[in-house]
Scaffold this motif. Structure first.
Motif, short mmCIF file in Angstrom:
data_model
loop_
_atom_site.label_atom_id
_atom_site.label_comp_id
_atom_site.label_asym_id
_atom_site.label_seq_id
_atom_site.Cartn_x
_atom_site.Cartn_y
_atom_site.Cartn_z
N CYS A 39 46.75 43.49 41.82
CA CYS A 39 46.90 44.93 41.67
C CYS A 39 45.86 45.63 42.54
O CYS A 39 44.73 45.15 42.66
N PRO A 40 46.22 46.76 43.15
CA PRO A 40 45.23 47.51 43.93
C PRO A 40 43.98 47.86 43.11
O PRO A 40 42.88 47.96 43.66
N SER A 41 44.13 48.00 41.80
CA SER A 41 42.96 48.32 40.97
C SER A 41 41.94 47.19 40.96
O SER A 41 40.74 47.44 40.80
N ALA A 44 39.77 47.97 43.90
CA ALA A 44 38.91 49.12 43.61
C ALA A 44 37.80 48.73 42.64
O ALA A 44 36.65 49.14 42.82
N ARG A 45 38.12 47.92 41.65
CA ARG A 45 37.11 47.50 40.67
C ARG A 45 36.09 46.55 41.28
O ARG A 45 34.98 46.42 40.76
N TRP A 60 35.76 53.71 40.32
CA TRP A 60 36.78 52.90 40.99
C TRP A 60 38.13 53.60 40.97
O TRP A 60 38.91 53.46 41.90
N ARG A 61 38.40 54.37 39.94
CA ARG A 61 39.68 55.10 39.87
C ARG A 61 39.81 56.10 41.03
O ARG A 61 40.90 56.31 41.55
N MET A 64 41.28 54.52 44.15
CA MET A 64 42.66 54.00 44.12
C MET A 64 43.58 54.56 45.21
O MET A 64 44.28 53.78 45.87
N VAL A 67 42.76 52.79 48.44
CA VAL A 67 43.16 51.37 48.42
C VAL A 67 44.66 51.26 48.62
O VAL A 67 45.14 50.43 49.42
N ARG A 68 45.42 52.07 47.94
CA ARG A 68 46.88 52.03 48.09
C ARG A 68 47.29 52.40 49.52
O ARG A 68 48.18 51.77 50.11
#
Length: 107
Positions: A39-41, A44-45, A60-61, A64, A67-68
């Motif tokens: 997952c892209p998250s 980010a995390r 990190w949110r 997102m 990152v996407r």
């Protein structure tokens, strides 16, 4: 997806910021053998507090959308696939057209 923030624009404009995200995303791509996805998250995390700060993000949110966006760029270069509901997203589908979660897979 919410409209890009000023931090998103700064991250896209700063090549060093782009390279931080690209390094993290490529690291995930190298570590996950197809057919495994992520997952892209997760990308980010994985960013450290220092990296988030350098990118202009508080959490990190906040990272997102960037990152996407980078995943879409790598997909266009043939470096990864983007999946939604287990199916590859077609090349004709733009990031703005996507609603909901996606997964990323190395080709």
């Amino acid at each position: 997806m919410p409209p890009p923030s000023d931090a998103d624009a700064d991250a896209e404009a700063d090549p060093s910021s782009h390279s931080i995200l690209k390094h993290r995303l490529e690291d995930f791509l190298q570590k996950r053998q197809p057919p495994k996805t992520f997952c892209p998250s997760e990308v980010a995390r994985a960013l450290t507090a220092s990296e988030l700060s350098d990118l202009g993000f508080d959490t990190w949110r906040d990272a997102m959308p960037a990152v996407r966006q980078l995943a879409w760029e790598l997909r266009a270069q043939g470096e990864c696939e983007v999946l939604q509901k287990g199916e590859c997203v077609g090349e004709d589908v733009e990031l703005e057209d996507i609603r909901g979660p996606v997964r990323i897979r190395r080709m």
